[in-house]
Each structure stands twice: as C-alpha cells, then as structure tokens.
Write a protein that holds these residues in place. Structure first.
Motif, PDB file in Angstrom:
ATOM      1  N   TRP B 237      -4.997   3.717  17.255  1.00 20.85           N
ATOM      2  CA  TRP B 237      -6.234   3.594  16.576  1.00 20.85           C
ATOM      3  C   TRP B 237      -6.485   3.508  14.892  1.00 20.85           C
ATOM      4  CZ3 TRP B 237      -8.739   8.895  17.578  1.00 20.85           C
ATOM      5  CH2 TRP B 237      -8.636   9.228  18.834  1.00 20.85           C
ATOM      6  N   ASP B 238      -5.230   3.625  14.619  1.00 17.70           N
ATOM      7  CA  ASP B 238      -5.155   4.160  12.900  1.00 17.70           C
ATOM      8  C   ASP B 238      -6.069   3.078  12.144  1.00 17.70           C
ATOM      9  OD1 ASP B 238      -3.537   6.026  13.511  1.00 17.70           O
ATOM     10  OD2 ASP B 238      -1.589   5.441  12.224  1.00 17.70           O
ATOM     11  N   SER B 239      -5.862   1.899  12.561  1.00 17.30           N
ATOM     12  CA  SER B 239      -6.606   1.060  11.154  1.00 17.30           C
ATOM     13  C   SER B 239      -8.109   1.238  11.816  1.00 17.30           C
ATOM     14  CB  SER B 239      -6.334  -0.282  11.641  1.00 17.30           C
ATOM     15  OG  SER B 239      -6.684  -0.805  12.991  1.00 17.30           O
ATOM     16  N   VAL B 242      -9.218   4.559  10.201  1.00 19.33           N
ATOM     17  CA  VAL B 242      -9.231   4.357   8.892  1.00 19.33           C
ATOM     18  C   VAL B 242     -10.536   3.549   8.318  1.00 19.33           C
ATOM     19  CG1 VAL B 242      -7.926   3.744   6.669  1.00 19.33           C
ATOM     20  CG2 VAL B 242      -6.797   4.933   8.656  1.00 19.33           C
ATOM     21  N   ASP B 243     -10.764   2.567   9.040  1.00 17.22           N
ATOM     22  CA  ASP B 243     -11.859   1.777   8.532  1.00 17.22           C
ATOM     23  C   ASP B 243     -13.135   2.440   8.550  1.00 17.22           C
ATOM     24  OD1 ASP B 243      -9.967  -0.447   8.084  1.00 17.22           O
ATOM     25  OD2 ASP B 243     -10.532  -1.467   9.826  1.00 17.22           O
ATOM     26  N   PHE B 244     -13.430   3.333   9.649  1.00 17.62           N
ATOM     27  CA  PHE B 244     -14.533   4.079   9.983  1.00 17.62           C
ATOM     28  C   PHE B 244     -14.565   5.030   8.759  1.00 17.62           C
ATOM     29  CE2 PHE B 244     -15.897   8.147  11.843  1.00 17.62           C
ATOM     30  CZ  PHE B 244     -17.223   7.637  12.133  1.00 17.62           C
ATOM     31  N   ALA B 245     -13.471   5.939   8.346  1.00 18.07           N
ATOM     32  CA  ALA B 245     -13.619   7.015   7.563  1.00 18.07           C
ATOM     33  C   ALA B 245     -14.067   6.387   6.329  1.00 18.07           C
ATOM     34  CB  ALA B 245     -12.177   7.673   7.319  1.00 18.07           C
ATOM     35  N   THR B 246     -13.610   5.220   5.935  1.00 12.21           N
ATOM     36  CA  THR B 246     -13.534   4.615   4.378  1.00 12.21           C
ATOM     37  C   THR B 246     -15.353   4.310   4.409  1.00 12.21           C
ATOM     38  OG1 THR B 246     -11.504   3.450   4.697  1.00 12.21           O
ATOM     39  CG2 THR B 246     -12.775   2.667   2.883  1.00 12.21           C
TER      40      THR B 246
END
Lengths: 325, 316
Positions: B237-239, B242-246
C-alpha cells in the motif's frame, strides 16, 4: 520559566526527615507494606541532595535488619511481614548506600541469594514472592540485587535476558510482560536489567533508535513526561524515561529546560516535597524521582545518580561489573 | 456476614510504643486488632472459614497488603480440596473477588490472585471473566492491569474471538485510547497466519478512517507503522498510504524554511513524521525526509528538536 524557579533543597530535606515521625498517622500503618521501600526512596533523595546524614545511619540499618524474614530468608517491608523481592532490593540498596552490606553476615547473605534465585521461573522471569505475581519489575529487582551483592551468574542472567527481550513491543517500548502495552516504567526495568547483565548489545541499532524515539515521545509540549501515549504527565516518569534514555546514551533527546520547569513546579513551597503534577499532594516517591531526574540532567550540582541502579554513582562505582573476571 | 469467634486466638500485636491520636484511635484500634489476629493465625497456618473471613476483612481495609493475599490463597486451596463441589466453591470465591475488584480498581494483587484461581479451577471460563473485565474497563479504559489480564485470558483460553470487535468498540468510545490500539495489535499478531486479503484491506481502511477523524493522534500513526511492519511481506500500500498522509501536511514541503512564524499550521505533525520516516528509507526521497525533519525541529514538534537533528545527521 525555570529561571525564576529553584529547587528548594533545604525544604525537601526537612520534608523527608519529617516522614518517619508521623507514626500516629493511620496512613503510616496502612503503608507498612511499603515502609522499607519508602526508606530507600527517602535515603536516595537525601543522597542526591547531599544530605545523607539526615537519617541516623545506625537506626536505619537496625530497622532494615528487623525486617529480615527468617522463614523465607529475605527482607520484608516491615517486621513480621512476608519477604518480597521488591523490599529485598530496597534493603540491599540501603545497606550498600551505607557501605554496610557486611552486617548481613555470611548466613543471611547465602539465604538471601538463594531466595532471589529461587524466585526465578522457567521462562527466565521472576515472581515477586512465592505467590507468583510476575512482571519485568521483578526481573530488574532480582538482577539489581544480585549485582549489588556481586552474585550474578549466567544461569540466572541468560534466561532473564531472554525474557526481557520478549517484552519489547512493536512501538519501541517495553511492557510489563510479553504482549502487555508499552509503559515507561517498564522501559527502565528492561533496559536497566539488560545494562546490569551487560547485554544491551542484544538490541539492534534500529531497536535502540525506536526505543529512544518512544521514550522522548513521552515529553509533552508543556514539558512533563507521561508513561504512555495520551496520558497525563507525572514527575515519576522524569526518572523512568530519563534513566532509560541515559542507559542507551540518548538523554539529550529530552528538552531539559522544559522538563526542569515542570519538576520544579511540582514542589510544595511550604512544606517541601515533590508531587506527581503541579498542585497535587507531595510524597516521598515523587520527591526522589523528581530530584533524581534533575540530577541526571546535571541540575544545580546535585550529587550524580547512576541511571542503572538509581543510587549515587559514588556507591555504584564500587560494584563488580558483570561478567565477572 | 457470618460472625466467627476468635476469642481463643492470642493476637500477635504490631510492635509499637506510640500513643494514638484521639481522632484516629477507633479506626486504628480496629485495624490493629485485625492485623494482630491475622499474624497469629498465619503463624499457626490455620486454614479455616474464620481465617478466610478475617482475610476478607483485612483486604477490605488494606487491599495492597500482599501477605494477606498469599494467606487467603493457601486457605482457599485447602478448603477447596475439602469441599464437595470444587467448581461451586471456586466460583463463589471468584464472585467475592469480583466485588473486591470493583471496589479497588487500582489494586494489582487482585489480578495475579485471579490468575491463580483460574489455574486452580477445574473448568475455568473466559465467558465468566468478560463482565468484570468490561466493568473495569468501563470505569477506567486504560487500566493497565485489566488490559494485561485480558490478554492473559486470551492466551490462557486460546480464545481471541471477541477481541477485534472489543478493541473497535473501545476505539469508537475514545479514539486516543492507546491501550485499545495496542490490544488491536495484539489481536493481529496472534492472527498473523490466518489474516485474509480482505481483512488486510479492511484494517487499512479502519486505520485511515480513524486518522481522518483525528489526525493529530499518535496511537493510530504508530499502529499504522507497526501494522505495515507486521505484514510487510503481504502489503503493497505504500503509495496509497503516502498519498493519504500527505493530505495532512498542506503544502509545507514546497515552502522555504524560514522562521517558524512564517510557516502555516498543519493538521498532523505525526503525518509529517510518518512521511519523513518513509522517505528516509529511500535514497531518491532523502531530501524530502531531511526537509520534513527540519520542519519538525523548527515548527511542528520543536520540543524534540535534538531527535530530529539526529535523524537529519543520520541521513546525511
């Protein structure tokens, strides 16, 4: 700001001195089960405040010996109570602080060592007494007491270390037993046990980074430290967290100025003593951990304290380092 | 409460030559009487109904006095062996213990005593423990000993069926409850080998929903990282993460690092930290990590600035 607050040394010394004269107080009797621990806390605070002579050495030693439980061969918190590991450590710490371990004599020392070793369980953990309450506090307690007596052996140390490592959690903290939530007091008991056993190298660099992160994450914006995420700050964590960070060489990850300010705000300016948080009632437990935390941060020339043993460094520097040569 | 006769027992008094204050004298005298009797009965190792009653009275006044718990356990073990119905006898003891537990939420002798009773019990039941566990957690949702005991029960009974739903309920009630988040991780560690793809996806959604509700909450961020590590071999799920955290750090990454006052507020310093950790692992995104740590040191988590500087030094 901490600039305007100072450590009320003399008041704290008088407060600790006053504790043992309150025997008419019902609280005094209710806390029998902590009496020997209380004396250790008081004496250690006095040492950090450079005033050990406030307690009469001979009287304290004689009280310690009166707590000897001859049936089980260890120390109880109070005469005629049951022997327990926690109070046995307090007794040994008090005697070592007074450089008086000799008063144990050979027979008592042999029985004491066998009591401590006898409480180790198959998985390497220790129970506090023969009743079987198990947690990492007792691992620390047992190793610390044996270390002060210079009687660690690999038969005791190796399984104890294995158990402590099982208490390490995914978040970088340590729990009371395997699977239990990370708690700052347990970080101290686990890291202290590993340090005493000279086994800190069992932790990887990544783990040490995580542990350091979890510990300094305990500092709240207002300066105090909590024991778990989203809990209130409490002065006693000034000891559990700072000593842990000191043991792994990351003490400066804490903001000294802010923490110092928080501890000093917890002083009772009238009668002395330190409380868990500002405006609360003081007690000897929070007093010792408050001044010990300040000592670790090098505050105001307090007497240096050893983060592993919570005793003056001048005392612990004489302990034999394990593994013995 | 049944009345027992102790008149034949010669109390072993607490040694004291002190005079009691008048206002305290009644209470203290009563306590001293009980302790004197207990010391005498313990020294005789009397394992009897009246000794049991006495331990209850003392536990009522001084529940942290562990000697008395030891003594009570010895009495119970003895009387149980003499009773006609062991199960009934031990269940009665557990009922009594429930009462004491409710009155002494901070006491921890109770929980190891309870474990000893269950180990002694011929047919212990997790179901019987659930109501008292629930009451205690309702009273203090972060009670360390209760949570530890609950985990002990799961392992003792090899029964985790209630745990995920229970952790969800507690998190619904208090999203900051780190004990509940930790319990959730305990559940997954024990379900590691049987988790399905659907469950993995559902769990990620659960975490993101909770973070969305309260972005500045350390527990789910730590949990997210732990969960990723636990299932690193099965997760991609990395991307997505990361998109979520951003979404919680605004545009700070593209702003020049000036004085703290010039930087905008962000929704979550933990998101920034999470991203810094993630970016730091890949040489291609290392510059982003350095910038994120610098922002934490200067503005978003300055109390830990020495930690953040250490992280930056490690990256350089």
């Amino acid at each position: 700001m901490s600039g305007s607050l100072t450590l009320l040394k003399e008041k704290h010394i008088r407060y600790i001195e006053s504790l043992d004269t309150k025997k008419h107080n019902f609280e005094y009797w209710l806390t029998e089960h902590l009496r020997l621990n209380g004396i250790y806390w008081g004496l250690t605070a006095l040492c950090v405040l450079d005033s050990p002579e406030t307690f009469v050495k001979e009287e304290v030693i004689s009280f310690v010996l009166s707590c000897w439980d001859d049936k089980y061969g260890a120390f109880a918190p109070f005469p005629r109570h049951d022997a327990h590991l926690l109070t046995t450590l307090s007794a040994v710490q008090i005697l070592a602080t007074y450089d008086a371990l000799d008063v144990l004599g050979k027979d008592r020392k042999v029985r004491l060592i066998s009591f401590i070793r006898g409480n180790q369980l198959e998985d390497g953990s220790f129970q506090g007494d023969r009743f079987g309450e198990v947690d990492t506090r007792f691992v620390y307690t047992a190793l610390s007491a044996l270390s002060i007596l210079g009687e660690l052996t690999s038969e005791v140390v190796d399984p104890a270390v294995d158990f402590v490592l099982k208490c390490y959690n995914f978040d970088g903290g340590f729990g009371l037993c395997p699977n239990a939530e990370s708690h700052a007091a347990q970080a101290f008991t686990c890291l202290g046990a590993l340090a005493i056993a000279n086994k800190l190298d069992m932790l990887s660099d990544d783990q040490l980074e995580e542990i350091g992160w979890w510990l300094c994450e305990r500092q709240l914006p207002e300066g105090g430290l909590n024991g778990r995420p989203s809990k209130l700050p409490d002065v006693c964590y000034s000891w559990w967290v700072l000593s842990s960070l000191a043991i792994i060489g990351r003490l400066d990850w804490i903001n000294y100025e802010k923490l110092t300010e928080f501890i000093l705000k917890c002083q009772d300016e009238k009668k002395g003593g330190i409380s868990d948080r500002p405006e609360n009632e003081v007690d000897v437990f929070h007093t010792v951990f408050g001044v010990a935390g300040l000592s670790l941060m090098g505050y105001d020339n307090l007497v240096p304290i050893d983060p592993i043993y919570c005793m003056p460094k001048s005392v612990t520097s004489k302990f034999k380092k394990y593994p013995y040569k | 409460m049944e009345e027992y006769d102790y008149s034949d027992v010669k109390p072993l008094p607490i040694e004291t030559d002190l005079q009691d204050e008048l206002c305290r004298i009644m209470y203290t005298e009563d306590y001293k009487r009980l302790m004197g009797l207990a010391r005498a009965l313990i020294s005789l190792n009397e394992l009897s109904p009246r000794a049991l009653q006495l331990t209850a009275e003392i536990i009522d006044v001084a529940p942290a006095f562990y000697t008395i718990w030891n003594y009570r356990f010895n009495i119970v073990r003895h009387m149980m062996s003499e009773s006609e119905d062991t199960v009934l006898y031990l269940n009665k003891e557990l009922d009594w213990l429930d009462e004491v537990t409710l009155n002494n939420p901070k006491n921890y002798q109770i929980w190891s005593y309870r474990q000893s009773l269950l180990k002694l019990h011929p047919s212990p039941s997790f179901k019987r423990e659930l109501p008292i566990l629930k009451l205690m957690i309702d009273d203090d949702s972060k009670n360390y000993h209760v949570w530890s005991y609950r985990k002990w029960c799961c392992l003792f009974f090899s029964d985790f069926q209630h745990e995920l739903a229970y952790a969800s309920d507690l998190i619904e009630t208090d999203i900051y409850n780190n004990s509940a988040w930790t319990h959730r991780m305990f559940y997954w560690v024990n379900a590691k080998d049987v988790i399905s793809k659907v469950e993995l996806a559902d769990e990620l959604q659960f975490i993101m929903d909770k973070i969305q509700l309260v972005p500045q909450n350390i527990s789910p961020w730590t949990y997210l990282r732990g969960f990723q590590e636990l299932f690193h071999d099965r997760l991609q799920w990395d991307s997505k993460v990361v998109d979520f955290a951003t979404t919680f750090i605004g545009d700070v990454l593209s702003l020049p690092i000036g004085s703290p006052e010039d930087l905008p507020e962000i929704e979550s310093s933990y998101a920034l930290e999470f991203l810094a950790y993630h970016w730091g692992a890949d040489p291609c995104t290392r510059d982003n990590a350095v910038k994120a740590y610098s922002l934490l040191a200067i503005k978003y988590d300055p109390i830990r600035k020495n930690l953040w500087h250490h992280k930056i030094n490690n990256l350089n």
